[in-house]
Design a protein around this motif. Structure first.
Motif, PDB file in Angstrom:
ATOM      1  N   SER A 209       0.829  -1.205   0.000  1.00 26.50           N
ATOM      2  CA  SER A 209       0.000   0.000   0.000  1.00 26.50           C
ATOM      3  C   SER A 209       0.864   1.256   0.000  1.00 26.50           C
ATOM      4  CB  SER A 209      -0.926  -0.016   1.223  1.00 26.50           C
ATOM      5  OG  SER A 209      -1.685   1.173   1.283  1.00 26.50           O
ATOM      6  N   ALA A 210       1.945   1.227   0.770  1.00 30.97           N
ATOM      7  CA  ALA A 210       2.849   2.388   0.813  1.00 30.97           C
ATOM      8  C   ALA A 210       3.438   2.660  -0.567  1.00 30.97           C
ATOM      9  CB  ALA A 210       3.956   2.139   1.841  1.00 30.97           C
ATOM     10  N   ALA A 211       3.788   1.585  -1.274  1.00 36.45           N
ATOM     11  CA  ALA A 211       4.329   1.746  -2.626  1.00 36.45           C
ATOM     12  C   ALA A 211       3.235   2.213  -3.588  1.00 36.45           C
ATOM     13  CB  ALA A 211       4.933   0.429  -3.108  1.00 36.45           C
ATOM     14  N   ALA A 212       2.033   1.639  -3.427  1.00 35.26           N
ATOM     15  CA  ALA A 212       0.942   1.951  -4.345  1.00 35.26           C
ATOM     16  C   ALA A 212       0.549   3.426  -4.300  1.00 35.26           C
ATOM     17  CB  ALA A 212      -0.272   1.076  -4.016  1.00 35.26           C
TER      18      ALA A 212
ATOM     19  N   ILE B 103      -8.892   7.978  -9.624  1.00 38.95           N
ATOM     20  CA  ILE B 103      -8.931   7.287  -8.330  1.00 38.95           C
ATOM     21  C   ILE B 103     -10.373   7.120  -7.862  1.00 38.95           C
ATOM     22  CG2 ILE B 103      -8.369   7.505  -5.870  1.00 38.95           C
ATOM     23  CD1 ILE B 103      -5.691   8.732  -6.687  1.00 38.95           C
ATOM     24  N   PHE B 104     -11.135   8.206  -7.910  1.00 36.84           N
ATOM     25  CA  PHE B 104     -12.524   8.148  -7.450  1.00 36.84           C
ATOM     26  C   PHE B 104     -13.377   7.257  -8.345  1.00 36.84           C
ATOM     27  CE2 PHE B 104     -10.806  12.261  -6.023  1.00 36.84           C
ATOM     28  CZ  PHE B 104     -11.027  12.142  -4.662  1.00 36.84           C
ATOM     29  N   THR B 105     -13.109   7.319  -9.657  1.00 37.99           N
ATOM     30  CA  THR B 105     -13.895   6.526 -10.602  1.00 37.99           C
ATOM     31  C   THR B 105     -13.582   5.039 -10.480  1.00 37.99           C
ATOM     32  OG1 THR B 105     -13.935   8.394 -12.141  1.00 37.99           O
ATOM     33  CG2 THR B 105     -14.508   6.235 -13.030  1.00 37.99           C
ATOM     34  N   GLU B 106     -12.290   4.696 -10.423  1.00 41.12           N
ATOM     35  CA  GLU B 106     -11.912   3.277 -10.333  1.00 41.12           C
ATOM     36  C   GLU B 106     -12.348   2.678  -8.997  1.00 41.12           C
ATOM     37  OE1 GLU B 106     -10.934   1.524 -12.771  1.00 41.12           O
ATOM     38  OE2 GLU B 106     -10.638   3.201 -14.150  1.00 41.12           O
ATOM     39  N   LEU B 107     -12.320   3.479  -7.943  1.00 44.58           N
ATOM     40  CA  LEU B 107     -12.816   2.988  -6.654  1.00 44.58           C
ATOM     41  C   LEU B 107     -14.319   2.704  -6.761  1.00 44.58           C
ATOM     42  CD1 LEU B 107     -12.576   2.324  -3.676  1.00 44.58           C
ATOM     43  CD2 LEU B 107     -12.712   4.774  -3.153  1.00 44.58           C
TER      44      LEU B 107
ATOM     45  N   MET C 233      -6.849  -3.746  -2.737  1.00 48.46           N
ATOM     46  CA  MET C 233      -6.847  -2.674  -3.742  1.00 48.46           C
ATOM     47  C   MET C 233      -7.864  -1.609  -3.375  1.00 48.46           C
ATOM     48  SD  MET C 233      -5.312  -1.795  -6.570  1.00 48.46           S
ATOM     49  CE  MET C 233      -5.329  -0.046  -6.184  1.00 48.46           C
ATOM     50  N   ILE C 234      -9.030  -2.028  -2.892  1.00 48.61           N
ATOM     51  CA  ILE C 234     -10.049  -1.073  -2.464  1.00 48.61           C
ATOM     52  C   ILE C 234      -9.515  -0.213  -1.322  1.00 48.61           C
ATOM     53  CG2 ILE C 234     -12.288  -0.885  -1.291  1.00 48.61           C
ATOM     54  CD1 ILE C 234     -13.214  -3.276  -2.994  1.00 48.61           C
ATOM     55  N   SER C 235      -8.820  -0.839  -0.386  1.00 48.04           N
ATOM     56  CA  SER C 235      -8.251  -0.089   0.742  1.00 48.04           C
ATOM     57  C   SER C 235      -7.238   0.938   0.261  1.00 48.04           C
ATOM     58  CB  SER C 235      -7.581  -1.055   1.731  1.00 48.04           C
ATOM     59  OG  SER C 235      -8.539  -1.907   2.314  1.00 48.04           O
ATOM     60  N   VAL C 236      -6.445   0.556  -0.737  1.00 48.60           N
ATOM     61  CA  VAL C 236      -5.454   1.479  -1.305  1.00 48.60           C
ATOM     62  C   VAL C 236      -6.147   2.711  -1.895  1.00 48.60           C
ATOM     63  CG1 VAL C 236      -3.820   1.794  -3.216  1.00 48.60           C
ATOM     64  CG2 VAL C 236      -3.658  -0.240  -1.766  1.00 48.60           C
TER      65      VAL C 236
ATOM     66  N   LEU D  44      -2.780   3.559 -13.192  1.00 52.40           N
ATOM     67  CA  LEU D  44      -3.775   3.098 -12.221  1.00 52.40           C
ATOM     68  C   LEU D  44      -4.462   1.799 -12.631  1.00 52.40           C
ATOM     69  CD1 LEU D  44      -5.293   3.574  -9.614  1.00 52.40           C
ATOM     70  CD2 LEU D  44      -6.808   5.140 -10.827  1.00 52.40           C
ATOM     71  N   GLU D  45      -4.968   1.733 -13.850  1.00 55.25           N
ATOM     72  CA  GLU D  45      -5.727   0.550 -14.264  1.00 55.25           C
ATOM     73  C   GLU D  45      -4.858  -0.704 -14.277  1.00 55.25           C
ATOM     74  OE1 GLU D  45      -8.409   0.768 -17.563  1.00 55.25           O
ATOM     75  OE2 GLU D  45      -8.757   2.919 -17.273  1.00 55.25           O
ATOM     76  N   GLY D  46      -3.595  -0.571 -14.685  1.00 56.25           N
ATOM     77  CA  GLY D  46      -2.690  -1.723 -14.692  1.00 56.25           C
ATOM     78  C   GLY D  46      -2.465  -2.262 -13.293  1.00 56.25           C
ATOM     79  N   LEU D  47      -2.331  -1.357 -12.334  1.00 54.70           N
ATOM     80  CA  LEU D  47      -2.143  -1.779 -10.940  1.00 54.70           C
ATOM     81  C   LEU D  47      -3.383  -2.509 -10.423  1.00 54.70           C
ATOM     82  CD1 LEU D  47      -0.251  -1.602  -8.452  1.00 54.70           C
ATOM     83  CD2 LEU D  47      -1.519   0.447  -7.780  1.00 54.70           C
TER      84      LEU D  47
END
Length: 275
Positions: free
Chosen positions: A40-43, A86-90, A69-72, A53-56
């Motif tokens: 998470s720190a790296a992400a 970020i908001f959309t992918e979440l 991933m949701i927590s990230v 973002l999408e690749g991750l």
């Protein structure tokens, strides 16, 4: 450091390199090693780059660790460099895995979402209430109404419907709505008709109601719009009063609203058993 499984030191080294490529390699290694806190720190240093973002997300999903991933992304939403992605992918992850959280997310961050992309996800995962909310917020009222009609078991809300129907651009939706209410919400049809009173053609509407033989059901609405002294409305009510032997209402109607075929009504009363 990664090969030595010294993931904490790998994070420190990545801070010095500070390139998306380095962060991605360290992050993916930490995820594979189930070092989710370090991952998470790296992400956090990756998700601020929209192109990465999408690749991750795909990588996390491929390993079946979507909760991480949701927590990230939930943490990333509070970053200074948080962007629409970020908001959309979440939101899309919520649609897939935690649909109960999507509506609140939409309401909180509606101005920070890629609406068209999120709407495709809502339709794919059949989240119709959320789709109605997004369409209505971006003034796509016709679409919102159509979804409530087509997916009424989950999408319909009476108060929301009345708020949106007066804002549609396609007038045919007024009459489609009346039919919809008659089929699925007949006890609420008077409220709909009252809302649409200034929008619909009273002559056309009344003729349809008479043809369907539901004048008694919509009597409250017809009594309200009788103030317009429209011939079809007056005659529909007069016929109803005659059928129900309500002579007091009939007398009041013909005294105050004279626009009707008096000859036909005279013949009907003359031949009535209660002359």
């Amino acid at each position: 450091m990664v090969k030595l499984k010294e993931y904490g030191q790998a994070i420190e080294a990545a801070k010095k390199a500070n390139t998306p490529k380095t962060w991605k390699e360290v992050c993916m290694a930490c995820v594979a090693a189930q070092e989710y806190k370090l991952a998470s720190a790296a992400a956090m240093n990756i998700i601020i780059h929209p192109d990465e973002l999408e690749g991750l997300i795909r990588h996390y999903e491929s390993l079946g660790v979507t909760n991480e991933m949701i927590s990230v992304l939930e943490t990333g939403a509070g970053l200074e460099r948080a962007h629409v992605g970020i908001f959309t992918e979440l939101a899309i992850l919520y649609a897939k895995y935690r649909p109960e959280k999507l509506m609140e997310h939409c309401k909180t961050y509606v101005s920070k979402l890629n609406t068209s992309k999120l709407l495709r996800a809502c339709q794919k995962f059949m989240l119709w209430k959320e789709a109605v909310y997004l369409y209505s917020h971006y003034n796509e009222f016709d679409q919102a109404i159509n979804i409530m009609i087509e997916h009424s078991p989950t999408a319909f809300n009476h108060e929301t419907y009345l708020q949106l129907i007066v804002k549609v651009s396609n007038n045919d939706l007024y009459y489609k709505s009346i039919n919809f209410y008659l089929e699925e919400q007949p006890l609420l049809v008077n409220e709909l008709l009252k809302t649409l009173a200034n929008k619909i053609d009273l002559v056309k509407c009344t003729n349809v109601l008479r043809r369907l033989n539901i004048v008694q059901l919509v009597e409250p609405f017809l009594k309200i719009v009788q103030q317009t002294n429209t011939k079809e409305v007056n005659e529909a009510l007069n016929e109803l009063y005659l059928q129900t032997e309500n002579y007091e209402e009939l007398r009041e109607s013909i005294e105050h609203f004279g626009n009707f075929d008096s000859y036909n009504l005279a013949k009907a009363t003359e031949n009535h058993e209660l002359l």
